[in-house]
Design a protein around this motif. Structure first.
Motif, mmCIF file in Angstrom:
data_model
loop_
_atom_site.group_PDB
_atom_site.id
_atom_site.type_symbol
_atom_site.label_atom_id
_atom_site.label_comp_id
_atom_site.label_asym_id
_atom_site.label_seq_id
_atom_site.Cartn_x
_atom_site.Cartn_y
_atom_site.Cartn_z
ATOM 1 N N THR A 51 3.542 5.380 1.111
ATOM 2 C CA THR A 51 4.138 3.327 1.468
ATOM 3 C C THR A 51 2.987 2.327 1.283
ATOM 4 O O THR A 51 3.748 1.329 1.006
ATOM 5 N N ILE A 52 1.472 2.972 0.860
ATOM 6 C CA ILE A 52 0.738 1.473 1.314
ATOM 7 C C ILE A 52 0.779 1.818 -0.388
ATOM 8 O O ILE A 52 0.207 0.053 -1.558
ATOM 9 N N TYR A 53 0.677 2.798 -1.036
ATOM 10 C CA TYR A 53 0.388 2.533 -2.374
ATOM 11 C C TYR A 53 2.109 1.486 -3.438
ATOM 12 O O TYR A 53 2.096 1.510 -4.222
ATOM 13 N N LYS A 54 3.056 1.738 -3.184
ATOM 14 C CA LYS A 54 3.717 1.567 -3.540
ATOM 15 C C LYS A 54 3.854 -0.482 -2.842
ATOM 16 O O LYS A 54 4.164 -1.040 -3.534
ATOM 17 N N ALA A 55 3.172 -0.310 -1.483
ATOM 18 C CA ALA A 55 3.169 -1.995 -1.156
ATOM 19 C C ALA A 55 2.188 -2.704 -2.533
ATOM 20 O O ALA A 55 2.386 -3.747 -2.450
ATOM 21 N N THR A 70 8.500 -6.471 7.685
ATOM 22 C CA THR A 70 9.029 -6.396 7.635
ATOM 23 C C THR A 70 9.710 -5.583 6.390
ATOM 24 O O THR A 70 10.155 -4.207 6.457
ATOM 25 N N TRP A 71 8.901 -6.183 5.225
ATOM 26 C CA TRP A 71 8.812 -5.710 3.560
ATOM 27 C C TRP A 71 7.985 -4.151 3.805
ATOM 28 O O TRP A 71 8.835 -3.094 3.400
ATOM 29 N N LEU A 72 7.256 -4.132 4.905
ATOM 30 C CA LEU A 72 6.386 -2.917 4.823
ATOM 31 C C LEU A 72 7.273 -1.525 5.055
ATOM 32 O O LEU A 72 7.244 -0.875 4.672
ATOM 33 N N THR A 73 7.979 -2.264 6.622
ATOM 34 C CA THR A 73 8.663 -1.198 7.245
ATOM 35 C C THR A 73 10.116 -0.172 6.604
ATOM 36 O O THR A 73 10.135 0.533 6.936
ATOM 37 N N LYS A 74 10.373 -1.577 5.742
ATOM 38 C CA LYS A 74 11.700 -1.009 4.794
ATOM 39 C C LYS A 74 11.246 0.507 3.946
ATOM 40 O O LYS A 74 11.624 1.019 4.086
ATOM 41 N N ILE A 75 9.784 -0.138 2.998
ATOM 42 C CA ILE A 75 9.553 0.777 2.085
ATOM 43 C C ILE A 75 8.926 2.090 3.037
ATOM 44 O O ILE A 75 9.394 3.097 2.563
ATOM 45 N N LEU A 76 9.075 1.932 4.071
ATOM 46 C CA LEU A 76 8.400 3.064 5.181
ATOM 47 C C LEU A 76 9.409 4.185 5.078
ATOM 48 O O LEU A 76 9.487 5.407 4.791
ATOM 49 N N ILE A 77 10.633 3.062 5.678
ATOM 50 C CA ILE A 77 11.814 4.122 5.841
ATOM 51 C C ILE A 77 12.315 4.777 4.741
ATOM 52 O O ILE A 77 12.038 5.933 4.947
ATOM 53 N N ARG A 78 12.506 3.981 3.589
ATOM 54 C CA ARG A 78 12.640 4.355 2.279
ATOM 55 C C ARG A 78 12.045 5.701 2.005
ATOM 56 O O ARG A 78 12.404 6.546 1.329
ATOM 57 N N ILE A 79 10.654 5.862 2.083
ATOM 58 C CA ILE A 79 9.914 6.773 1.341
ATOM 59 C C ILE A 79 9.559 8.216 2.555
ATOM 60 O O ILE A 79 10.245 8.931 2.085
ATOM 61 N N SER A 80 10.259 7.447 3.835
ATOM 62 C CA SER A 80 11.039 8.566 5.135
ATOM 63 C C SER A 80 11.376 9.478 4.269
ATOM 64 O O SER A 80 11.799 10.811 4.624
ATOM 65 N N TYR A 81 12.691 8.802 4.457
ATOM 66 C CA TYR A 81 14.144 9.433 3.801
ATOM 67 C C TYR A 81 13.604 10.421 2.759
ATOM 68 O O TYR A 81 14.432 11.448 2.322
ATOM 69 N N ASP A 82 13.312 9.460 1.752
ATOM 70 C CA ASP A 82 13.196 10.254 0.294
ATOM 71 C C ASP A 82 11.896 11.709 0.379
ATOM 72 O O ASP A 82 12.485 12.756 0.089
#
Length: 179
Positions: A51-55, A70-82
């Motif tokens: 998540t930190i890398y993608k951000a 919000t933006w950072l949380t979206k990234i984390l959720i997407r990565i978690s699901y992946d």
């Protein structure tokens, strides 16, 4: 919040120290969220790192600095699901959980049951519960984060609570009036 917006703008211009400070401010909340999805420390840390890398590589793409969290949380959720999709099976490591949860007045067994029940919810219900109760996000912000109308968030939250009650064996679940 004003301070955060300034940091986001600096980070967007390439200031690494500003980005580090932003991540530092959000890291505990992000880790807890990743752990709720992954159920173990190692995977949660992997998700957090990704998540930190993608951000970091896409920070300049933020359109509204005030929505950094919000933006950072979206990234984390997407990565978690992946990550979960790739892993297919989530393992609840009770030994780690029991050492992580303080034994003051918490009912560890109850927390384990709750975490296990949350992991059984469908993705939308799971995410809404985590954002509402663990991030203390208002319905409006959850809707923005998930690109979902507020009424849909409310419906998912209500259904998630019903499912959790059923999974935890709480109050007798009646089929009448609930679908």
């Amino acid at each position: 919040m004003d301070k955060q917006i300034k940091l986001v703008k600096k980070a967007m211009r390439g200031n690494e120290k500003a980005f580090e400070k932003l991540v530092e401010n959000e890291s505990e909340k992000l880790y807890k969220t990743a752990f709720l999805y992954m159920r173990n420390q190692e995977d949660a840390l992997d998700v957090l790192q990704e998540t930190i890398y993608k951000a970091y590589i896409s920070i300049e793409q933020i359109k509204q600095p005030e929505f950094f969290t919000t933006w950072l949380t979206k990234i984390l959720i997407r990565i978690s699901y992946d990550f979960l999709r790739k892993k297919k099976k989530v393992i609840l490591e009770e030994s780690f959980l029991s050492t992580q949860l303080t034994e003051q007045s918490y009912d560890i067994e109850g927390k384990l049951d709750l975490l296990h029940a949350i992991s059984k919810l469908n993705n939308n219900h799971q995410t809404v519960i985590i954002l509402f109760y663990y991030h203390d996000m208002p319905i409006r912000c959850i809707g923005e984060t998930l690109n979902m109308p507020e009424n849909t968030v409310k419906t998912n939250l209500r259904r998630a609570k019903i499912d959790l009650r059923r999974l935890l064996g709480g109050m007798e679940y009646e089929q009448t009036g609930h679908q």
